[in-house]
Design a protein around this motif. Structure first.
Motif, mmCIF file in Angstrom:
data_model
loop_
_atom_site.group_PDB
_atom_site.id
_atom_site.type_symbol
_atom_site.label_atom_id
_atom_site.label_comp_id
_atom_site.label_asym_id
_atom_site.label_seq_id
_atom_site.Cartn_x
_atom_site.Cartn_y
_atom_site.Cartn_z
ATOM 1 N N TYR A 19 0.840 -1.206 0.000
ATOM 2 C CA TYR A 19 0.000 0.000 0.000
ATOM 3 C C TYR A 19 0.872 1.253 0.000
ATOM 4 C CZ TYR A 19 -3.652 3.299 1.237
ATOM 5 O OH TYR A 19 -4.517 4.363 1.233
ATOM 6 N N ASP A 20 1.853 1.278 0.887
ATOM 7 C CA ASP A 20 2.725 2.450 0.985
ATOM 8 C C ASP A 20 3.480 2.695 -0.320
ATOM 9 O OD1 ASP A 20 1.874 2.791 3.594
ATOM 10 O OD2 ASP A 20 3.713 1.994 4.493
ATOM 11 N N PHE A 21 3.880 1.627 -1.007
ATOM 12 C CA PHE A 21 4.611 1.784 -2.261
ATOM 13 C C PHE A 21 3.775 2.514 -3.307
ATOM 14 C CE2 PHE A 21 5.665 0.548 -6.574
ATOM 15 C CZ PHE A 21 6.983 0.949 -6.636
ATOM 16 N N VAL A 22 2.487 2.169 -3.435
ATOM 17 C CA VAL A 22 1.671 2.766 -4.493
ATOM 18 C C VAL A 22 1.013 4.087 -4.095
ATOM 19 C CG1 VAL A 22 1.241 0.547 -5.612
ATOM 20 C CG2 VAL A 22 -0.439 1.439 -3.979
ATOM 21 N N ALA A 23 0.958 4.382 -2.806
ATOM 22 C CA ALA A 23 0.325 5.627 -2.360
ATOM 23 C C ALA A 23 1.018 6.823 -3.005
ATOM 24 C CB ALA A 23 0.378 5.731 -0.840
ATOM 25 N N ASP A 24 0.218 7.735 -3.525
ATOM 26 C CA ASP A 24 0.751 8.891 -4.234
ATOM 27 C C ASP A 24 -0.264 10.029 -4.131
ATOM 28 O OD1 ASP A 24 1.056 10.601 -6.832
ATOM 29 O OD2 ASP A 24 2.919 9.440 -6.708
ATOM 30 N N PRO A 25 0.173 11.248 -3.830
ATOM 31 C CA PRO A 25 -0.780 12.350 -3.668
ATOM 32 C C PRO A 25 -1.555 12.702 -4.943
ATOM 33 C CG PRO A 25 1.492 13.138 -3.459
ATOM 34 C CD PRO A 25 1.545 11.650 -3.548
ATOM 35 N N SER A 26 -1.067 12.271 -6.103
ATOM 36 C CA SER A 26 -1.780 12.561 -7.350
ATOM 37 C C SER A 26 -2.867 11.533 -7.653
ATOM 38 C CB SER A 26 -0.797 12.611 -8.526
ATOM 39 O OG SER A 26 -0.287 11.322 -8.813
ATOM 40 N N GLY A 28 -6.264 9.324 -6.720
ATOM 41 C CA GLY A 28 -7.498 9.316 -5.936
ATOM 42 C C GLY A 28 -8.002 7.929 -5.633
ATOM 43 N N GLY A 29 -7.329 6.908 -6.168
ATOM 44 C CA GLY A 29 -7.783 5.545 -5.920
ATOM 45 C C GLY A 29 -6.631 4.574 -5.795
ATOM 46 N N ILE A 30 -6.770 3.659 -4.850
ATOM 47 C CA ILE A 30 -5.846 2.541 -4.708
ATOM 48 C C ILE A 30 -6.695 1.278 -4.671
ATOM 49 C CG2 ILE A 30 -4.175 1.352 -3.224
ATOM 50 C CD1 ILE A 30 -3.236 4.106 -2.274
ATOM 51 N N ALA A 31 -6.457 0.382 -5.622
ATOM 52 C CA ALA A 31 -7.137 -0.909 -5.632
ATOM 53 C C ALA A 31 -6.187 -1.944 -5.038
ATOM 54 C CB ALA A 31 -7.534 -1.305 -7.043
ATOM 55 N N VAL A 32 -6.763 -2.841 -4.252
ATOM 56 C CA VAL A 32 -5.971 -3.851 -3.560
ATOM 57 C C VAL A 32 -6.604 -5.220 -3.770
ATOM 58 C CG1 VAL A 32 -5.185 -4.660 -1.292
ATOM 59 C CG2 VAL A 32 -5.292 -2.202 -1.768
ATOM 60 N N PRO A 93 -0.841 -15.527 0.109
ATOM 61 C CA PRO A 93 0.113 -15.884 -0.935
ATOM 62 C C PRO A 93 0.368 -14.783 -1.959
ATOM 63 C CG PRO A 93 -1.954 -17.028 -1.291
ATOM 64 C CD PRO A 93 -2.096 -16.235 -0.023
ATOM 65 N N VAL A 94 -0.578 -13.845 -2.123
ATOM 66 C CA VAL A 94 -0.394 -12.812 -3.145
ATOM 67 C C VAL A 94 -1.053 -11.501 -2.719
ATOM 68 C CG1 VAL A 94 -2.423 -13.537 -4.495
ATOM 69 C CG2 VAL A 94 -0.581 -12.287 -5.632
ATOM 70 N N ILE A 95 -0.344 -10.407 -3.015
ATOM 71 C CA ILE A 95 -0.877 -9.051 -2.815
ATOM 72 C C ILE A 95 -0.578 -8.255 -4.076
ATOM 73 C CG2 ILE A 95 -0.765 -6.891 -1.513
ATOM 74 C CD1 ILE A 95 0.324 -8.519 0.869
ATOM 75 N N ILE A 96 -1.608 -7.579 -4.575
ATOM 76 C CA ILE A 96 -1.441 -6.649 -5.693
ATOM 77 C C ILE A 96 -2.080 -5.330 -5.282
ATOM 78 C CG2 ILE A 96 -2.003 -6.135 -8.097
ATOM 79 C CD1 ILE A 96 -2.071 -9.195 -8.562
ATOM 80 N N THR A 97 -1.314 -4.251 -5.410
ATOM 81 C CA THR A 97 -1.854 -2.915 -5.163
ATOM 82 C C THR A 97 -1.568 -2.053 -6.379
ATOM 83 O OG1 THR A 97 0.178 -2.250 -4.009
ATOM 84 C CG2 THR A 97 -1.652 -3.007 -2.639
ATOM 85 N N VAL A 98 -2.535 -1.194 -6.703
ATOM 86 C CA VAL A 98 -2.432 -0.331 -7.878
ATOM 87 C C VAL A 98 -2.983 1.038 -7.513
ATOM 88 C CG1 VAL A 98 -3.152 0.012 -10.267
ATOM 89 C CG2 VAL A 98 -2.802 -2.311 -9.418
ATOM 90 N N SER A 99 -2.262 2.092 -7.890
ATOM 91 C CA SER A 99 -2.781 3.447 -7.671
ATOM 92 C C SER A 99 -3.028 4.132 -9.008
ATOM 93 C CB SER A 99 -1.819 4.273 -6.822
ATOM 94 O OG SER A 99 -0.569 4.410 -7.458
ATOM 95 N N SER A 100 -4.037 4.988 -8.992
ATOM 96 C CA SER A 100 -4.430 5.707 -10.191
ATOM 97 C C SER A 100 -5.163 6.990 -9.793
ATOM 98 C CB SER A 100 -5.375 4.821 -11.023
ATOM 99 O OG SER A 100 -5.861 5.525 -12.139
ATOM 100 N N PRO A 101 -5.125 8.000 -10.666
ATOM 101 C CA PRO A 101 -5.911 9.192 -10.371
ATOM 102 C C PRO A 101 -7.403 8.880 -10.234
ATOM 103 C CG PRO A 101 -4.293 9.690 -12.048
ATOM 104 C CD PRO A 101 -4.259 8.197 -11.840
ATOM 105 N N HIS A 102 -7.871 7.834 -10.936
ATOM 106 C CA HIS A 102 -9.300 7.481 -10.916
ATOM 107 C C HIS A 102 -9.476 6.002 -10.621
ATOM 108 C CE1 HIS A 102 -10.059 11.469 -12.466
ATOM 109 N NE2 HIS A 102 -9.123 11.243 -13.376
ATOM 110 N N ARG A 103 -10.521 5.657 -9.905
ATOM 111 C CA ARG A 103 -10.717 4.294 -9.403
ATOM 112 C C ARG A 103 -10.865 3.242 -10.493
ATOM 113 N NH1 ARG A 103 -15.443 7.003 -8.651
ATOM 114 N NH2 ARG A 103 -17.253 6.109 -9.687
#
Length: 140
Positions: A19-26, A28-32, A93-103
């Motif tokens: 989560y911390d790796f993908v967090a970015d102020p630009s 608005g969405g983080i999918a996990v 066994p697996v974690i995927i996190t993705v950040s994007s301006p939009h969900r």
């Protein structure tokens, strides 16, 4: 600035790290997506799982998945972490996190990543039951 985090480990995976790796102020969405070891499959009680990898190729394939997701979805960062070795019920066994301006892009990229990982990455799962064991998804 790195936009991809790929990790395969016999140590416990950490959701907060991803989560911390993908967090970015630009963004608005983080999918996990967090995969967990469940206690049953095909009407049989699972006692544990054992994940085996061909690590150099698995990392290369996971990098390709992440690069494709960055190029084809409007995302900022992606982390794909997978465990290897014996895991108990409830372990991750697996974690995927993705950040994007939009969900929407974050959700789509996250789904693409887990679906493609299961199809193309050389990670094999052995399920253990009280009455035996079986290799699952023994491909690619």
């Amino acid at each position: 600035m790195s936009t991809i985090s790929i990790h395969i480990s016999s140590e416990k995976l950490d959701l907060q790290t991803c989560y911390d790796f993908v967090a970015d102020p630009s963004c608005g969405g983080i999918a996990v997506f967090v995969g967990t070891v469940r206690n049953a499959t095909q009407n049989k009680e699972v006692t544990q799982l054992d994940f085996s990898t061909y690590k150099p190729m698995a990392i290369k394939e996971m990098q390709k998945i992440a690069a494709y997701a960055l190029a084809n979805f409007s995302i900022k960062k992606i982390a794909i972490h997978h465990a290897e070795g014996v895991l108990s019920i409830g372990d991750i066994p697996v974690i995927i996190t993705v950040s994007s301006p939009h969900r929407k892009a974050a959700f789509e990229a996250c789904q693409y990543a887990i679906d493609t990982l299961k199809e193309t990455v050389p990670i094999w799962k052995k399920e253990f039951f009280s009455d035996g064991e079986v290799w699952v998804n023994a491909h690619p």
